[in-house]
Design an enzyme around this catalytic site. Structure first.
Site, PDB file in Angstrom:
ATOM      1  N   GLN A 139       0.977  -1.456   0.149  1.00  0.00           N
ATOM      2  CA  GLN A 139      -0.086   0.336   0.206  1.00  0.00           C
ATOM      3  C   GLN A 139       1.013   1.476  -0.291  1.00  0.00           C
ATOM      4  OE1 GLN A 139      -2.895   0.997  -1.141  1.00  0.00           O
ATOM      5  NE2 GLN A 139      -3.662  -1.337  -0.923  1.00  0.00           N
ATOM      6  N   SER A 140       1.491   0.948  -0.621  1.00  0.00           N
ATOM      7  CA  SER A 140       3.034   2.915  -1.017  1.00  0.00           C
ATOM      8  C   SER A 140       1.944   3.731  -1.315  1.00  0.00           C
ATOM      9  CB  SER A 140       4.728   1.572  -2.079  1.00  0.00           C
ATOM     10  OG  SER A 140       4.681   3.227  -1.889  1.00  0.00           O
ATOM     11  N   ASN A 141       2.244   4.605  -1.011  1.00  0.00           N
ATOM     12  CA  ASN A 141       2.135   5.986  -1.208  1.00  0.00           C
ATOM     13  C   ASN A 141       2.954   6.689  -2.411  1.00  0.00           C
ATOM     14  OD1 ASN A 141      -0.397   6.326   0.110  1.00  0.00           O
ATOM     15  ND2 ASN A 141       0.429   7.067   1.795  1.00  0.00           N
ATOM     16  N   ALA A 148       5.348   4.273  -4.350  1.00  0.00           N
ATOM     17  CA  ALA A 148       4.831   4.397  -5.320  1.00  0.00           C
ATOM     18  C   ALA A 148       3.738   4.947  -6.277  1.00  0.00           C
ATOM     19  CB  ALA A 148       4.756   2.990  -5.016  1.00  0.00           C
TER      20      ALA A 148
END
Ligand SMILES: Cc1ncc(COP(=O)(O)O)c(C=O)c1O
Length: 334
Positions: free
Chosen positions: A75-77, A79
């Site tokens: 859930q990387s913001n 990325a």
């Protein structure tokens, strides 16, 4: 004499982001609370990483890159935002998703940021480990090297320590921007993950002559690990922004009271923070970062470390997309 940032920057953030006085929470907490709305910074639901990407994309464009590679949690913001900026620049985005959070549902793996990255047709790789920054970077570099052989021009945004913390420069800018909006804060509270936002903000404040305290709420590592990490980032930042050189180790305050059970997992303080912000301000926090940073505001007002009547700047660093990937977790705590 404030030192200047001299690195190429791509404008991504609509500056300045609002600095909103929070009447109801100020009344509840007995402080003068302002919210720096960096959740509104940048495209596709915004967030602090938009400020950091201004410098990474500035460097990538200087190098003539045609492909951007980045690694992060599922859930990387960071990325998701890198994909959005790459698309807007006509570059090919490659994201590597690390298995950082144990026991997560299909919702976690498919919704929120992953959904948005897929919608933007990012190329998605996976990495089986969650606590191997050097290995994750190594896997990205291998992919970048293969692309070079094909004649492409890749640019890697590194995760591991030791690389120039270009992203921190975005928060040197944010410090100045915030002081231009209001220059008498006593304390800033912000999430501290890689530590770039924390280091940049603190260095930028000191470089601009502000003595406001900065409290970093740990989202991934204990205070004993995170403090030295932020200090190491500060030392590297001093090579890019000389104002960072004067920041002493003792000036780095980290708090890890909301870290348990760990990165990407919510405990009672985080849940309480999400609900308090939603109910008092109609504003959404995210489960991974801002739940823990706003939990710090609540806990440190309660403990008296942030004294009644203080002028507090809570830096809302975004992450809204991930809230949808944790719907099941939050609903089960209602
Ligand atoms: C919403 C949000 N807040 C805070 C952070 C932490 O920022 P930093 O890694 O610069 O410490 C992140 C990192 O990804 C984030 O996505």
């Amino acid at each position: 004499m404030p030192s200047k940032v001299m690195h190429r920057k791509l404008n991504i953030v609509c500056e300045p982001t609002p600095l909103a006085a929070s009447g109801r929470l100020s009344e509840l907490l007995g402080v003068e609370l302002f919210i720096k709305r960096d959740d509104l910074a940048g495209p596709t639901l915004g967030g602090n990483k938009a400020r950091q990407l201004e410098y990474y994309f500035g460097a990538a464009l200087s190098e003539g890159a045609d492909t951007i590679l980045i690694t992060g949690a599922v859930q990387s913001n960071f990325a998701r935002l890198a994909v959005a900026v790459a698309r807007a620049q006509g570059m090919h985005p490659i994201v590597q998703l690390e298995d950082r959070v144990p026991g997560k549902s299909d919702l976690y793996r498919e919704s929120g940021n992953v959904f948005l990255s897929r919608l933007m047709d990012a190329e998605i790789m996976t990495y089986p480990l969650g606590e191997d920054e050097a290995g994750a970077d190594g896997a990205l570099q291998e992919r970048a090297d293969a692309l070079k052989v094909e004649g492409r021009r890749p640019y890697v945004i590194h995760l591991s320590e030791g690389h120039p913390p270009l992203g921190a420069l975005g928060y040197v800018d944010a410090a100045k921007e915030t002081l231009d909006q209001k220059d008498d804060f006593d304390v800033f509270v912000v999430a501290s993950g890689s530590g770039s936002t924390h280091a940049g903000l603190l260095a930028g404040l000191r470089g601009a002559g502000s003595g406001a305290r900065v409290i970093g709420s740990c989202v991934r590592r204990s205070a004993a690990q995170q403090g030295p990490r932020v200090f190491r980032t500060m030392k590297l930042l001093a090579r890019l922004y000389p104002g960072a050189a004067s920041v002493a180790d003792a000036d780095i305050r980290v708090w890890d009271g909301a870290l348990t059970p760990g990165y990407g997992q919510l405990g009672p303080p985080g849940i309480d923070a999400i609900k308090t912000m939603a109910i008092y301000e109609g504003l959404m926090l995210d489960p991974v970062y801002t739940a823990k940073s706003f939990a710090a505001v609540l806990a440190l007002v309660e403990s008296g470390e942030i004294t009644r009547g203080s002028r507090v700047c809570y830096v809302h660093t975004g992450g809204l997309a991930a809230l949808f990937a944790y719907e099941d977790v939050i609903a089960s705590c209602s």
